[in-house]
Scaffold this motif. Structure first.
Motif, short mmCIF file in Angstrom:
data_model
loop_
_atom_site.label_atom_id
_atom_site.label_comp_id
_atom_site.label_asym_id
_atom_site.label_seq_id
_atom_site.Cartn_x
_atom_site.Cartn_y
_atom_site.Cartn_z
N MET A 67 67.01 22.31 50.57
CA MET A 67 65.98 23.03 51.31
C MET A 67 66.36 24.51 51.42
SD MET A 67 63.77 20.62 52.33
CE MET A 67 64.02 19.50 50.93
N THR A 68 65.50 25.38 50.90
CA THR A 68 65.68 26.83 51.06
C THR A 68 64.67 27.33 52.08
OG1 THR A 68 64.06 27.48 49.39
CG2 THR A 68 66.29 26.95 48.60
N GLU A 69 64.84 28.60 52.47
CA GLU A 69 63.89 29.18 53.41
C GLU A 69 62.48 29.21 52.81
OE1 GLU A 69 67.89 31.31 54.05
OE2 GLU A 69 66.68 30.67 52.34
N ALA A 70 62.39 29.43 51.49
CA ALA A 70 61.07 29.56 50.84
C ALA A 70 60.45 28.21 50.51
CB ALA A 70 61.21 30.40 49.57
N SER A 71 61.27 27.25 50.06
CA SER A 71 60.70 26.00 49.54
C SER A 71 61.04 24.79 50.39
CB SER A 71 61.18 25.75 48.12
OG SER A 71 62.59 25.51 48.10
N GLY A 72 61.79 24.98 51.49
CA GLY A 72 62.16 23.85 52.34
C GLY A 72 60.95 23.25 53.04
N GLU A 73 60.96 21.94 53.19
CA GLU A 73 59.87 21.25 53.86
C GLU A 73 60.27 20.93 55.30
OE1 GLU A 73 58.27 17.92 51.50
OE2 GLU A 73 59.40 18.76 49.82
N ILE A 74 59.45 21.39 56.24
CA ILE A 74 59.72 21.14 57.65
C ILE A 74 59.50 19.64 57.92
CG2 ILE A 74 59.10 21.74 60.02
CD1 ILE A 74 60.34 24.03 58.34
N GLY A 75 60.41 19.06 58.71
CA GLY A 75 60.35 17.62 58.95
C GLY A 75 59.42 17.26 60.10
N THR A 76 59.62 16.05 60.62
CA THR A 76 58.84 15.56 61.76
C THR A 76 59.80 14.95 62.78
OG1 THR A 76 58.52 13.42 60.68
CG2 THR A 76 56.79 15.07 60.38
N GLY A 77 59.30 14.76 63.99
CA GLY A 77 60.11 14.12 65.02
C GLY A 77 60.54 15.09 66.11
N PHE A 78 61.21 14.56 67.11
CA PHE A 78 61.58 15.34 68.29
C PHE A 78 62.42 16.57 67.95
CE2 PHE A 78 64.99 16.08 71.46
CZ PHE A 78 64.22 16.73 72.40
N SER A 79 63.51 16.39 67.20
CA SER A 79 64.42 17.51 66.91
C SER A 79 63.71 18.63 66.15
CB SER A 79 65.62 17.02 66.11
OG SER A 79 66.37 16.09 66.85
N VAL A 80 62.83 18.24 65.24
CA VAL A 80 62.07 19.24 64.48
C VAL A 80 61.09 19.98 65.40
CG1 VAL A 80 60.38 19.55 62.63
CG2 VAL A 80 62.32 18.01 62.30
N ASP A 81 60.43 19.23 66.28
CA ASP A 81 59.49 19.88 67.22
C ASP A 81 60.22 20.90 68.09
OD1 ASP A 81 57.45 18.33 66.22
OD2 ASP A 81 57.52 16.85 67.84
N VAL A 82 61.43 20.57 68.53
CA VAL A 82 62.22 21.50 69.33
C VAL A 82 62.53 22.75 68.51
CG1 VAL A 82 64.48 21.89 70.42
CG2 VAL A 82 63.23 19.77 70.85
N ALA A 83 62.97 22.56 67.28
CA ALA A 83 63.32 23.71 66.42
C ALA A 83 62.11 24.61 66.19
CB ALA A 83 63.87 23.21 65.10
N LYS A 84 60.96 24.03 65.95
CA LYS A 84 59.75 24.83 65.71
C LYS A 84 59.37 25.62 66.96
CE LYS A 84 57.08 21.50 64.11
NZ LYS A 84 55.92 20.80 63.49
N ALA A 85 59.43 24.95 68.12
CA ALA A 85 59.08 25.64 69.37
C ALA A 85 60.09 26.75 69.68
CB ALA A 85 59.05 24.63 70.52
N TRP A 86 61.35 26.53 69.35
CA TRP A 86 62.42 27.51 69.58
C TRP A 86 62.15 28.77 68.77
CZ3 TRP A 86 68.19 25.79 68.59
CH2 TRP A 86 69.06 26.59 69.34
N GLU A 87 61.85 28.59 67.48
CA GLU A 87 61.58 29.75 66.62
C GLU A 87 60.29 30.45 67.04
OE1 GLU A 87 61.80 28.83 62.47
OE2 GLU A 87 63.89 28.13 62.59
#
Length: 296
Positions: free
Chosen positions: A119-139
């Motif tokens: 996973m790179t910054e350009a082509s990485g796929e964002i996941g699903t689930g609690f930890s991912v939701d936290v990371a997205k909200a954080w950013e």
């Protein structure tokens, strides 16, 4: 005038490492935390004063994810990241001469479980689930602020390895007890970075004033869990390590009040943007990193 750095949430393994390194470089280091000897999160006036004329703000604040994901802990994990980021953003808005760089922690866990490709910054796929939701909200809480005088960087940090804390001690204890075999299938990718390279990335971002946005903060050569445990046993001169199947990890996680995601999720993350802009890692391979960490 004394050079100044502000570290929010700087009481853990990584924050203390940064404090020592910046102090040795001649900086005054101001820590914001919930501990009484530091600046309090509730003292907005003092936070603004600390940030005024500082060179850099580094935010590491957040409740440890090494816990059971019950309702109470989930709320604390999320709020401890988004609310502290919001407090810092508001303080920067109030500054007359804010730091020119704000580096906010994020996590490599934002990407999906990946055993098929990196996973790179350009082509990485964002996941699903609690930890991912936290990371997205954080950013999102970082990038919502309009700060024309301050560059904003979100560091998607992989598993940080170092001598004096973090994940190394539990892993070393497993090896000492003869349990240093694969965890789960052993095929899950283990993206890692030496704490010294995390610090050097801060200096690199400080020097390269055109850089902003999201950066993967991981060593360029991720490995499988099987390779990591093999190299750790080798570095500790232990030939035998019993495996820990998934069912055993799940039982142990309940007993130890943690989650198996921390071990079983396949994080295959590479630092494409950092390498593209010329950053050179001191510890590119796990052998180099473990040689430095275990010898101490």
């Amino acid at each position: 005038m004394t050079k100044k750095i502000v570290i929010a949430g700087g009481t853990g393994f990584i924050g203390q490492y940064f404090e020592d390194k910046f102090t040795n470089l001649g900086y005054e280091v101001i820590i914001i935390s919930r501990q009484s000897q530091h600046l309090s999160w509730t003292d907005q006036t003092s936070i603004v004063e600390a940030l005024e004329d500082a060179e850099m703000l580094i935010n590491l604040a957040g409740k440890s994810v090494n816990c059971r994901y019950n309702v109470k802990n989930k709320k604390e994990i999320l709020n401890s990241r988004t609310e502290t980021t919001h407090i810092l953003g508001q303080a920067l808005v109030a500054c007359k001469n804010p730091p020119s760089l704000w580096i906010n922690s994020s996590t490599a866990t934002i990407y999906r479980h990946a055993e098929d490709r990196p996973m790179t910054e350009a082509s990485g796929e964002i996941g699903t689930g609690f930890s991912v939701d936290v990371a997205k909200a954080w950013e999102e809480s970082l990038f919502t602020f309009d700060l024309p005088q301050t560059r904003k960087v979100a560091l998607r940090i992989a598993i940080v390895l170092g001598k004096d804390g973090g994940v190394m001690e539990p892993y070393r204890n497993l090896v000492r007890l003869g349990l240093g075999g694969v965890q789960g299938s052993g095929n899950q990718m283990f993206s890692w970075i030496h704490v010294e390279d995390v610090f050097r990335i801060l200096l690199f971002l400080q020097d390269n004033k055109q850089l902003t946005g999201v950066f993967n903060c991981s060593a360029p050569l991720p490995i499988t869990n099987r390779e990591f445990m093999t190299q750790l046993r080798k570095s500790m001169d232990r030939k035998i390590g019993l495996p820990s199947p998934k069912w055993m990890l799940e039982m142990g996680a309940v007993f130890m009040r943690t989650e198996t995601e921390l071990i079983l999720k396949s994080r295959w993350v590479v630092p494409e943007r950092l390498e593209k802009h010329g950053f050179k890692f001191t510890f590119s391979t796990i052998e180099e990193a473990l040689r430095d960490i275990v010898k101490s």
